[in-house]
Design a protein around this motif. Structure first.
Motif, PDB file in Angstrom:
ATOM      1  N   TRP A 147       0.869  -1.167   0.000  1.00 53.48           N
ATOM      2  CA  TRP A 147       0.000   0.000   0.000  1.00 53.48           C
ATOM      3  C   TRP A 147       0.913   1.226   0.000  1.00 53.48           C
ATOM      4  N   GLU A 148       0.518   2.277  -0.697  1.00 54.55           N
ATOM      5  CA  GLU A 148       1.352   3.481  -0.797  1.00 54.55           C
ATOM      6  C   GLU A 148       1.708   4.036   0.582  1.00 54.55           C
ATOM      7  N   GLY A 149       0.754   4.032   1.497  1.00 54.56           N
ATOM      8  CA  GLY A 149       1.011   4.545   2.845  1.00 54.56           C
ATOM      9  C   GLY A 149       2.062   3.750   3.592  1.00 54.56           C
ATOM     10  N   ASP A 150       2.112   2.439   3.343  1.00 50.32           N
ATOM     11  CA  ASP A 150       3.092   1.595   4.028  1.00 50.32           C
ATOM     12  C   ASP A 150       4.519   2.038   3.720  1.00 50.32           C
ATOM     13  N   LYS A 151       4.730   2.556   2.527  1.00 51.35           N
ATOM     14  CA  LYS A 151       6.069   3.003   2.135  1.00 51.35           C
ATOM     15  C   LYS A 151       6.536   4.182   2.993  1.00 51.35           C
ATOM     16  N   GLU A 156      -1.954   8.913  10.369  1.00 49.60           N
ATOM     17  CA  GLU A 156      -3.283   8.777   9.779  1.00 49.60           C
ATOM     18  C   GLU A 156      -3.093   8.729   8.279  1.00 49.60           C
ATOM     19  N   PHE A 157      -3.657   7.695   7.664  1.00 51.43           N
ATOM     20  CA  PHE A 157      -3.541   7.506   6.223  1.00 51.43           C
ATOM     21  C   PHE A 157      -4.936   7.452   5.626  1.00 51.43           C
ATOM     22  N   CYS A 158      -5.215   8.355   4.718  1.00 49.21           N
ATOM     23  CA  CYS A 158      -6.530   8.440   4.083  1.00 49.21           C
ATOM     24  C   CYS A 158      -6.433   7.932   2.648  1.00 49.21           C
ATOM     25  N   TYR A 159      -7.340   7.020   2.319  1.00 49.24           N
ATOM     26  CA  TYR A 159      -7.406   6.444   0.981  1.00 49.24           C
ATOM     27  C   TYR A 159      -8.761   6.751   0.368  1.00 49.24           C
ATOM     28  N   GLN A 160      -8.747   6.994  -0.939  1.00 48.61           N
ATOM     29  CA  GLN A 160      -9.984   7.138  -1.700  1.00 48.61           C
ATOM     30  C   GLN A 160      -9.858   6.246  -2.928  1.00 48.61           C
ATOM     31  N   SER A 164      -4.102  11.382   1.379  1.00 43.19           N
ATOM     32  CA  SER A 164      -3.350  12.238   2.301  1.00 43.19           C
ATOM     33  C   SER A 164      -2.861  11.398   3.470  1.00 43.19           C
ATOM     34  N   TYR A 165      -1.855  11.927   4.156  1.00 41.37           N
ATOM     35  CA  TYR A 165      -1.393  11.244   5.358  1.00 41.37           C
ATOM     36  C   TYR A 165      -0.675  12.240   6.263  1.00 41.37           C
TER      37      TYR A 165
END
Length: 165
Positions: free
Chosen positions: A121-125, A140-144, A150-151
């Motif tokens: 997941w992009e946020g994991d990076k 906080e990681f926001c996905y749409q 955003s994070y």
């Protein structure tokens, strides 16, 4: 009705290797094709620590000599029902036992240097480097539509009273 779901995420380490799970087995899995640490939902009446220990054992067959709290992440409206996820992240060390086949995907020991090249997941990076460098973080990681929108990422070392207002 939207809910808050508590879960754990565990990165089991053995020297320069980390146990990772490629999610390829469950139909309809929101994580299908992605690589993750191990973990899952906290059961009713279960502590976060007991959940981490149980999930590691259930998904891998392995136990750890000790766990280290790495951080806490929220994922607002993350799943298909729009639930908010509250995830406690742990580093675990000293694996023991016999690895089993996981019903959620394929387990692999991955070099720490290669983790960011996996299909994450992009946020994991953004937070995994801090898991691997022993920093304690809050995020906080926001996905749409499955894409990171955003994070925020803060570190426990730098929190002060004025930052919390």
């Amino acid at each position: 009705m939207k809910k808050r779901i508590e879960a754990t995420l565990i990165y089991l380490m053995d020297n320069d290797q980390v146990l990772m799970l490629e999610r390829v087995k469950k139909q309809g899995d929101i994580h299908i094709g992605k690589w993750n640490g191990l973990g899952g939902k906290v059961e009713l009446g279960e502590s976060i620590k007991k959940c981490a220990i149980r999930e590691l054992k259930e998904e891998s067959g392995l136990s750890a000599e000790y766990f280290d709290f790495a951080g806490h992440i929220t994922f607002p409206g993350f799943d298909k029902h729009g639930n908010d996820w509250s995830v406690y992240v742990f580093r675990a060390y000293g694996p023991s036992g016999e690895m089993i086949e996981c019903d959620e995907g394929e387990l692999s020991w991955v070099s720490r240097d290669d983790i960011l090249s996996l299909n994450l997941w992009e946020g994991d990076k953004h937070f995994i480097p801090y898991v691997l460098s022993n920093k304690t973080f809050f995020g906080e990681f926001c996905y749409q539509s499955g894409e990171l929108s955003s994070y925020t990422l803060d570190f426990a070392d730098y929190l002060s009273g004025k930052d919390l207002n």
